[in-house]
Each structure stands twice: as C-alpha cells, then as structure tokens.
Design a protein around this motif. Structure first.
Motif, PDB file in Angstrom:
ATOM      1  N   ASN A 117      32.854  43.459  50.218  1.00  0.00           N
ATOM      2  CA  ASN A 117      32.538  43.684  48.823  1.00  0.00           C
ATOM      3  C   ASN A 117      33.364  44.765  48.391  1.00  0.00           C
ATOM      4  N   THR A 118      33.756  44.656  47.137  1.00  0.00           N
ATOM      5  CA  THR A 118      34.539  45.876  46.381  1.00  0.00           C
ATOM      6  C   THR A 118      34.017  46.469  45.389  1.00  0.00           C
ATOM      7  N   PHE A 119      33.761  47.677  45.278  1.00  0.00           N
ATOM      8  CA  PHE A 119      33.360  48.240  44.088  1.00  0.00           C
ATOM      9  C   PHE A 119      34.413  49.080  43.304  1.00  0.00           C
ATOM     10  N   ILE A 120      33.965  49.023  42.087  1.00  0.00           N
ATOM     11  CA  ILE A 120      35.064  49.301  40.932  1.00  0.00           C
ATOM     12  C   ILE A 120      34.760  50.775  40.568  1.00  0.00           C
ATOM     13  N   HIS A 121      35.677  51.710  40.376  1.00  0.00           N
ATOM     14  CA  HIS A 121      35.447  53.170  40.087  1.00  0.00           C
ATOM     15  C   HIS A 121      35.811  53.485  38.458  1.00  0.00           C
ATOM     16  N   GLU A 122      35.570  52.479  37.523  1.00  0.00           N
ATOM     17  CA  GLU A 122      35.995  52.287  36.155  1.00  0.00           C
ATOM     18  C   GLU A 122      34.857  52.393  35.039  1.00  0.00           C
ATOM     19  N   PRO A 123      35.329  52.828  34.061  1.00  0.00           N
ATOM     20  CA  PRO A 123      34.142  52.536  32.858  1.00  0.00           C
ATOM     21  C   PRO A 123      34.381  50.936  32.646  1.00  0.00           C
ATOM     22  N   LYS A 124      32.835  50.364  32.325  1.00  0.00           N
ATOM     23  CA  LYS A 124      32.569  49.118  31.990  1.00  0.00           C
ATOM     24  C   LYS A 124      33.552  48.607  30.910  1.00  0.00           C
ATOM     25  N   GLU A 125      33.862  49.195  30.004  1.00  0.00           N
ATOM     26  CA  GLU A 125      34.745  48.879  28.886  1.00  0.00           C
ATOM     27  C   GLU A 125      36.190  48.563  29.468  1.00  0.00           C
ATOM     28  N   ILE A 126      36.696  49.090  30.656  1.00  0.00           N
ATOM     29  CA  ILE A 126      38.148  48.864  31.005  1.00  0.00           C
ATOM     30  C   ILE A 126      37.789  47.572  31.784  1.00  0.00           C
ATOM     31  N   VAL A 127      36.866  47.484  32.621  1.00  0.00           N
ATOM     32  CA  VAL A 127      36.563  46.230  33.557  1.00  0.00           C
ATOM     33  C   VAL A 127      36.306  45.080  32.605  1.00  0.00           C
ATOM     34  N   ASP A 128      35.433  45.004  31.670  1.00  0.00           N
ATOM     35  CA  ASP A 128      35.078  44.041  30.771  1.00  0.00           C
ATOM     36  C   ASP A 128      36.579  43.508  30.001  1.00  0.00           C
ATOM     37  N   ALA A 129      37.480  44.525  29.786  1.00  0.00           N
ATOM     38  CA  ALA A 129      38.759  44.189  29.023  1.00  0.00           C
ATOM     39  C   ALA A 129      39.594  43.190  29.806  1.00  0.00           C
ATOM     40  N   VAL A 130      39.374  43.335  31.238  1.00  0.00           N
ATOM     41  CA  VAL A 130      40.224  42.494  31.936  1.00  0.00           C
ATOM     42  C   VAL A 130      40.296  40.958  31.732  1.00  0.00           C
ATOM     43  N   CYS A 131      39.069  40.748  31.183  1.00  0.00           N
ATOM     44  CA  CYS A 131      38.800  39.268  30.683  1.00  0.00           C
ATOM     45  C   CYS A 131      39.718  38.643  29.540  1.00  0.00           C
ATOM     46  N   GLN A 132      40.245  39.865  28.859  1.00  0.00           N
ATOM     47  CA  GLN A 132      41.369  39.575  27.700  1.00  0.00           C
ATOM     48  C   GLN A 132      42.538  39.236  28.134  1.00  0.00           C
ATOM     49  N   GLU A 133      42.930  39.704  29.347  1.00  0.00           N
ATOM     50  CA  GLU A 133      44.166  39.265  29.921  1.00  0.00           C
ATOM     51  C   GLU A 133      44.356  37.507  30.053  1.00  0.00           C
ATOM     52  N   ALA A 134      45.515  37.280  30.361  1.00  0.00           N
ATOM     53  CA  ALA A 134      45.916  35.898  30.320  1.00  0.00           C
ATOM     54  C   ALA A 134      45.217  35.219  31.491  1.00  0.00           C
ATOM     55  N   ASN A 135      44.773  33.734  31.490  1.00  0.00           N
ATOM     56  CA  ASN A 135      44.254  33.053  32.235  1.00  0.00           C
ATOM     57  C   ASN A 135      44.979  32.855  33.726  1.00  0.00           C
ATOM     58  N   ILE A 136      44.342  32.942  34.759  1.00  0.00           N
ATOM     59  CA  ILE A 136      45.196  32.726  35.996  1.00  0.00           C
ATOM     60  C   ILE A 136      44.223  31.910  36.892  1.00  0.00           C
ATOM     61  N   THR A 137      44.575  31.242  37.889  1.00  0.00           N
ATOM     62  CA  THR A 137      43.934  30.323  38.628  1.00  0.00           C
ATOM     63  C   THR A 137      42.979  31.021  39.722  1.00  0.00           C
ATOM     64  N   CYS A 138      41.769  30.833  39.654  1.00  0.00           N
ATOM     65  CA  CYS A 138      40.992  31.664  40.846  1.00  0.00           C
ATOM     66  C   CYS A 138      41.239  31.023  42.194  1.00  0.00           C
ATOM     67  N   LYS A 139      40.513  31.586  43.215  1.00  0.00           N
ATOM     68  CA  LYS A 139      40.953  31.196  44.528  1.00  0.00           C
ATOM     69  C   LYS A 139      40.071  29.811  44.872  1.00  0.00           C
ATOM     70  N   ASN A 140      39.117  29.549  43.945  1.00  0.00           N
ATOM     71  CA  ASN A 140      38.297  28.261  44.041  1.00  0.00           C
ATOM     72  C   ASN A 140      38.982  27.129  43.312  1.00  0.00           C
ATOM     73  N   GLY A 141      40.105  27.350  42.512  1.00  0.00           N
ATOM     74  CA  GLY A 141      40.700  26.176  41.896  1.00  0.00           C
ATOM     75  C   GLY A 141      40.348  26.454  40.245  1.00  0.00           C
ATOM     76  N   GLN A 142      39.367  27.127  39.993  1.00  0.00           N
ATOM     77  CA  GLN A 142      39.120  27.197  38.521  1.00  0.00           C
ATOM     78  C   GLN A 142      39.856  28.352  37.895  1.00  0.00           C
ATOM     79  N   PRO A 143      40.162  27.895  36.370  1.00  0.00           N
ATOM     80  CA  PRO A 143      41.148  28.365  35.620  1.00  0.00           C
ATOM     81  C   PRO A 143      40.695  29.698  34.997  1.00  0.00           C
TER      82      PRO A 143
END
Ligand code: UMF
Length: 124
Positions: free
Chosen positions: A44-70
C-alpha cells in the motif's frame, strides 16, 4: 460509487505527515487506516500531498490501467510517497511492513460525476 472515494482517502491519503525515515510509519499507519483486519494488506502506498494536488491528477490525459480500463491518469510531477510492503516475517495478526520513502509520479484510476481518484494503480 461514493464509498470508493472514501476508501481511497483512507488507504492512500496522508497530507499531514512529511516523508521521514520513521521505520514504524507503515506498521502504525497500515493498522490505523484499517488495512490489517482479516488479512495484512500486502502492498500500500501513502501520498503526502494536499488533496487538491492528488484530485487534480484526474485532469491529466487518460492512460490504460493495469487492469486494462482506460480511466487511469499519471501525475505530471513527482509526489512525496511512502510505499509500504509486508515483510517476509510478517504473520497475521502481527502485520509487519517495510517503508520506502519515494518521490515518484503516481498513476491513479478516477471515477464519478465529480471525477476523483478511487484506486492507486502504480508509481513510475
Ligand atoms: N497498491 C498500492 O497502494 N501501491 C502500488 O504501488 C501498487 C498497489 O492493486 C491492488 C491494491 O494494491 C490497490 O488497491 C492499492 F491499494 C495497492 O484499493 P486500491 O487502491 O484499488
């Protein structure tokens, strides 16, 4: 759907703590965040950054997940992380972890009308 974003917050978000070399961090946090009930969650990985920074990652371009979802997204910047991995000697219910302090780009899966992280896929 709603519970998944709360699960992500519980399992992966820790903006309060700075990355340190505290060897007990994973042992304490894996327990405090309920990841040592029933089984020892192996990784398990913990992220030591503000919530706004982590939520904003969802605005980056789509890539394929390990399970094949986009619906995965990679942070453009490296973030402060603590990666917890169960030790070979760890035996439930005495879950024991080794901590690695990393600064890496993260890959998360996002979902929802309010499009936010729901799964930690990897760091690169
Ligand atoms: N996981 C991490 O936390 N970090 C990694 O680098 C790789 C994996 O993929 C199964 C689980 O492993 C993920 O569960 C994630 F918590 C962990 O609840 P999740 O985030 O979907």
């Amino acid at each position: 759907r709603f519970w998944r974003l709360h699960k992500f917050q519980r399992q992966h978000m820790d903006p309060e703590h700075l990355t340190t070399n505290n060897t007990q961090y994973c042992n304490l946090m894996m327990k405090a965040r309920n990841m040592t009930k029933g089984i020892c969650k192996p990784v398990n990985t913990f992220i030591h950054e503000p919530k706004e920074i982590v939520d904003a990652v969802c605005q980056e371009a789509n890539i394929t997940c390990k399970n094949g979802q986009p619906n995965c997204h990679q942070s453009s910047l490296p973030l402060n992380l603590t990666h917890c991995r169960q030790t070979g000697a760890s035996k439930y219910p005495n879950c024991q972890y080794r901590a690695s302090y990393l600064t890496k780009q993260i890959i998360v899966a996002c979902e929802g009308k309010v499009y936010v992280p729901v799964h930690f896929d990897a760091y690169v």
